[in-house]
Design an enzyme around this catalytic site. Structure first.
Site, PDB file in Angstrom:
ATOM      1  N   ILE A   4     -10.023 -36.029  55.260  1.00 30.43           N
ATOM      2  CA  ILE A   4      -9.579 -35.521  53.959  1.00 30.43           C
ATOM      3  C   ILE A   4      -8.065 -35.680  53.797  1.00 30.43           C
ATOM      4  O   ILE A   4      -7.306 -34.713  53.907  1.00 30.43           O
ATOM      5  CB  ILE A   4      -9.978 -34.047  53.753  1.00 30.43           C
ATOM      6  CG1 ILE A   4      -9.679 -33.212  54.992  1.00 30.43           C
ATOM      7  CG2 ILE A   4     -11.431 -33.910  53.371  1.00 30.43           C
ATOM      8  CD1 ILE A   4      -9.788 -31.730  54.742  1.00 30.43           C
ATOM      9  N   PRO A   5      -7.623 -36.913  53.539  1.00 30.84           N
ATOM     10  CA  PRO A   5      -6.185 -37.128  53.369  1.00 30.84           C
ATOM     11  C   PRO A   5      -5.636 -36.351  52.172  1.00 30.84           C
ATOM     12  O   PRO A   5      -6.289 -36.274  51.130  1.00 30.84           O
ATOM     13  CB  PRO A   5      -6.067 -38.636  53.160  1.00 30.84           C
ATOM     14  CG  PRO A   5      -7.421 -39.094  52.734  1.00 30.84           C
ATOM     15  CD  PRO A   5      -8.396 -38.144  53.358  1.00 30.84           C
ATOM     16  N   HIS A   6      -4.468 -35.760  52.362  1.00 29.12           N
ATOM     17  CA  HIS A   6      -3.798 -35.029  51.280  1.00 29.12           C
ATOM     18  C   HIS A   6      -2.307 -35.055  51.536  1.00 29.12           C
ATOM     19  O   HIS A   6      -1.869 -35.441  52.618  1.00 29.12           O
ATOM     20  CB  HIS A   6      -4.325 -33.590  51.179  1.00 29.12           C
ATOM     21  CG  HIS A   6      -4.285 -32.829  52.465  1.00 29.12           C
ATOM     22  ND1 HIS A   6      -5.191 -33.062  53.488  1.00 29.12           N
ATOM     23  CD2 HIS A   6      -3.452 -31.870  52.911  1.00 29.12           C
ATOM     24  CE1 HIS A   6      -4.909 -32.245  54.502  1.00 29.12           C
ATOM     25  NE2 HIS A   6      -3.862 -31.524  54.181  1.00 29.12           N
ATOM     26  N   GLY A   7      -1.554 -34.676  50.556  1.00 27.89           N
ATOM     27  CA  GLY A   7      -0.101 -34.782  50.646  1.00 27.89           C
ATOM     28  C   GLY A   7       0.539 -33.676  51.452  1.00 27.89           C
ATOM     29  O   GLY A   7      -0.110 -32.736  51.902  1.00 27.89           O
TER      30      GLY A   7
END
Length: 143
Positions: free
Chosen positions: A60-63
């Site tokens: 779950i890539p996120h900033g």
């Protein structure tokens, strides 16, 4: 505004590497009007400091926290890969990009974690015939 719509789900993503998958997730969030184009760099920065691999074929890539200004609205992007990607040595078939406005990502993350903690649910997502079926399985994120 729902955080996940049919347009934000793909069952035919083109990425073959982790970095390409992060870019693809960011591009879908940009297309949804949820983030500015520089959000992809924030997702890469987050990934460099801590892997977003969650287990059960999910990343779950996120900033980063510093990327708040790049987020215009809470949204998700979902990509299901036929061939697992190598995510730091782990097999990933689902890449769910997350943008959370005003801390909204924590609630969204917990809803996704619940679905992916059940192997039966992951199997259903793997077997889903199309994006509409995936949306139905993940629909709770919009509540």
């Amino acid at each position: 505004m729902p955080v996940l719509t049919l347009e934000q789900i793909t069952t035919s993503p083109r990425a073959t590497t982790k970095d390409e998958a992060i870019q693809e997730a960011a591009d879908m969030l940009v297309a949804a009007g949820a983030v500015t184009p520089d959000y992809a760099d924030a997702m890469r920065a987050r990934e460099a400091s801590v892997s977003t691999y969650m287990g059960n074929l999910l990343a779950i890539p996120h900033g980063t926290n510093e990327s708040k200004d790049s987020i215009l609205a809470s949204a998700l992007s979902v990509a299901r890969y036929e061939t697992p990607l190598d995510w730091d040595g782990n097999p990933v078939k689902f890449v769910i990009g997350i943008a959370g406005k005003d801390g909204g990502h924590l609630e969204i993350l917990s809803k996704i974690a619940i679905v992916f903690s059940e192997e039966d649910d992951v199997a259903k997502l793997e077997a889903a015939p199309d994006a509409a079926a995936i949306l139905e399985l993940l629909g709770d994120v919009n509540e």
